[in-house]
Design a protein around this motif. Structure first.
Motif, PDB file in Angstrom:
ATOM      1  N   MET A   1      48.406 -29.156  16.269  1.00  0.00           N
ATOM      2  CA  MET A   1      47.706 -28.309  15.317  1.00  0.00           C
ATOM      3  C   MET A   1      47.373 -29.133  14.076  1.00  0.00           C
ATOM      4  N   PRO A   2      46.318 -28.765  13.393  1.00  0.00           N
ATOM      5  CA  PRO A   2      45.910 -29.555  12.228  1.00  0.00           C
ATOM      6  C   PRO A   2      46.893 -29.475  11.065  1.00  0.00           C
ATOM      7  N   THR A   3      47.724 -28.451  11.001  1.00  0.00           N
ATOM      8  CA  THR A   3      48.640 -28.311   9.865  1.00  0.00           C
ATOM      9  C   THR A   3      49.986 -28.971  10.123  1.00  0.00           C
ATOM     10  N   GLU A   4      50.211 -29.519  11.292  1.00  0.00           N
ATOM     11  CA  GLU A   4      51.482 -30.160  11.596  1.00  0.00           C
ATOM     12  C   GLU A   4      51.554 -31.527  10.927  1.00  0.00           C
ATOM     13  N   PRO A   5      52.730 -31.896  10.455  1.00  0.00           N
ATOM     14  CA  PRO A   5      52.872 -33.208   9.819  1.00  0.00           C
ATOM     15  C   PRO A   5      52.631 -34.325  10.821  1.00  0.00           C
ATOM     16  N   THR A   6      52.091 -35.410  10.344  1.00  0.00           N
ATOM     17  CA  THR A   6      51.787 -36.545  11.219  1.00  0.00           C
ATOM     18  C   THR A   6      52.864 -37.612  11.176  1.00  0.00           C
ATOM     19  N   ASP A   7      53.846 -37.476  10.306  1.00  0.00           N
ATOM     20  CA  ASP A   7      54.889 -38.500  10.203  1.00  0.00           C
ATOM     21  C   ASP A   7      56.048 -38.274  11.167  1.00  0.00           C
ATOM     22  N   GLY A   8      55.940 -37.280  12.059  1.00  0.00           N
ATOM     23  CA  GLY A   8      56.993 -37.033  13.027  1.00  0.00           C
ATOM     24  C   GLY A   8      58.111 -36.142  12.510  1.00  0.00           C
ATOM     25  N   ARG A   9      58.035 -35.720  11.267  1.00  0.00           N
ATOM     26  CA  ARG A   9      59.064 -34.851  10.697  1.00  0.00           C
ATOM     27  C   ARG A   9      58.481 -33.471  10.476  1.00  0.00           C
ATOM     28  N   ASP A  10      59.308 -32.477  10.634  1.00  0.00           N
ATOM     29  CA  ASP A  10      58.882 -31.124  10.309  1.00  0.00           C
ATOM     30  C   ASP A  10      59.897 -30.516   9.356  1.00  0.00           C
ATOM     31  N   ALA A  11      59.695 -29.268   8.985  1.00  0.00           N
ATOM     32  CA  ALA A  11      60.583 -28.615   8.017  1.00  0.00           C
ATOM     33  C   ALA A  11      62.016 -28.547   8.520  1.00  0.00           C
ATOM     34  N   ALA A  12      62.212 -28.513   9.827  1.00  0.00           N
ATOM     35  CA  ALA A  12      63.556 -28.446  10.389  1.00  0.00           C
ATOM     36  C   ALA A  12      64.328 -29.745  10.180  1.00  0.00           C
ATOM     37  N   ALA A  13      63.647 -30.817   9.866  1.00  0.00           N
ATOM     38  CA  ALA A  13      64.300 -32.102   9.654  1.00  0.00           C
ATOM     39  C   ALA A  13      64.785 -32.266   8.211  1.00  0.00           C
ATOM     40  N   TRP A  14      64.542 -31.267   7.352  1.00  0.00           N
ATOM     41  CA  TRP A  14      64.977 -31.349   5.964  1.00  0.00           C
ATOM     42  C   TRP A  14      66.495 -31.417   5.904  1.00  0.00           C
ATOM     43  N   SER A  15      67.010 -32.192   5.008  1.00  0.00           N
ATOM     44  CA  SER A  15      68.457 -32.365   4.873  1.00  0.00           C
ATOM     45  C   SER A  15      68.903 -31.941   3.486  1.00  0.00           C
ATOM     46  N   PRO A  16      70.067 -31.300   3.363  1.00  0.00           N
ATOM     47  CA  PRO A  16      70.579 -30.963   2.033  1.00  0.00           C
ATOM     48  C   PRO A  16      70.845 -32.201   1.197  1.00  0.00           C
ATOM     49  N   LEU A  17      71.009 -33.328   1.844  1.00  0.00           N
ATOM     50  CA  LEU A  17      71.247 -34.567   1.102  1.00  0.00           C
ATOM     51  C   LEU A  17      70.017 -35.014   0.337  1.00  0.00           C
TER      52      LEU A  17
END
Length: 106
Positions: free
Chosen positions: A1-17
């Motif tokens: 999809m055009p709105t998906e990130p192209t760097d291979g990361r999505d919002a689920a990859a966010w870390s509290p760190l």
């Protein structure tokens, strides 16, 4: 999809760190834990933990305590206020906190 990130990361990859809120909550929790240990209340706060909400804001979870623990905590706060805690102000007009003192030691 055009709105998906192209760097291979999505919002689920966010870390509290990656969040300043996490470190603020962790430092405040550590400072509170150290004081509770010195006051002999280390076993009375079994739910004490650092946390983040959905917006990445740091929170300190104190949890449930017994009525006796709440009374002891209230008495400690009364003694701190009677001894002048909060009267010492820093340059900004704010009272220094235990967390700020603890952060300075790290």
């Amino acid at each position: 999809m055009p709105t998906e990130p192209t760097d291979g990361r999505d919002a689920a990859a966010w870390s509290p760190l990656d969040s300043d809120g996490w470190y603020a909550a962790r430092n405040a929790t550590t400072a509170l834990r150290d004081v509770l240990v010195r006051a002999g209340l280390d076993k009375d706060f079994p739910y004490l933990r650092a946390d983040l909400n959905a917006f990445g804001h740091g929170l300190v979870e104190l949890g449930r305590v017994s009525p006796a623990t709440a009374e002891r905590l209230a008495e400690l706060l009364r003694l701190a206020l009677a001894s002048g805690y909060g009267r010492d102000r820093n340059d900004d007009g704010d009272a220094s906190t235990i967390a700020e003192e603890h952060k300075g030691r790290a």
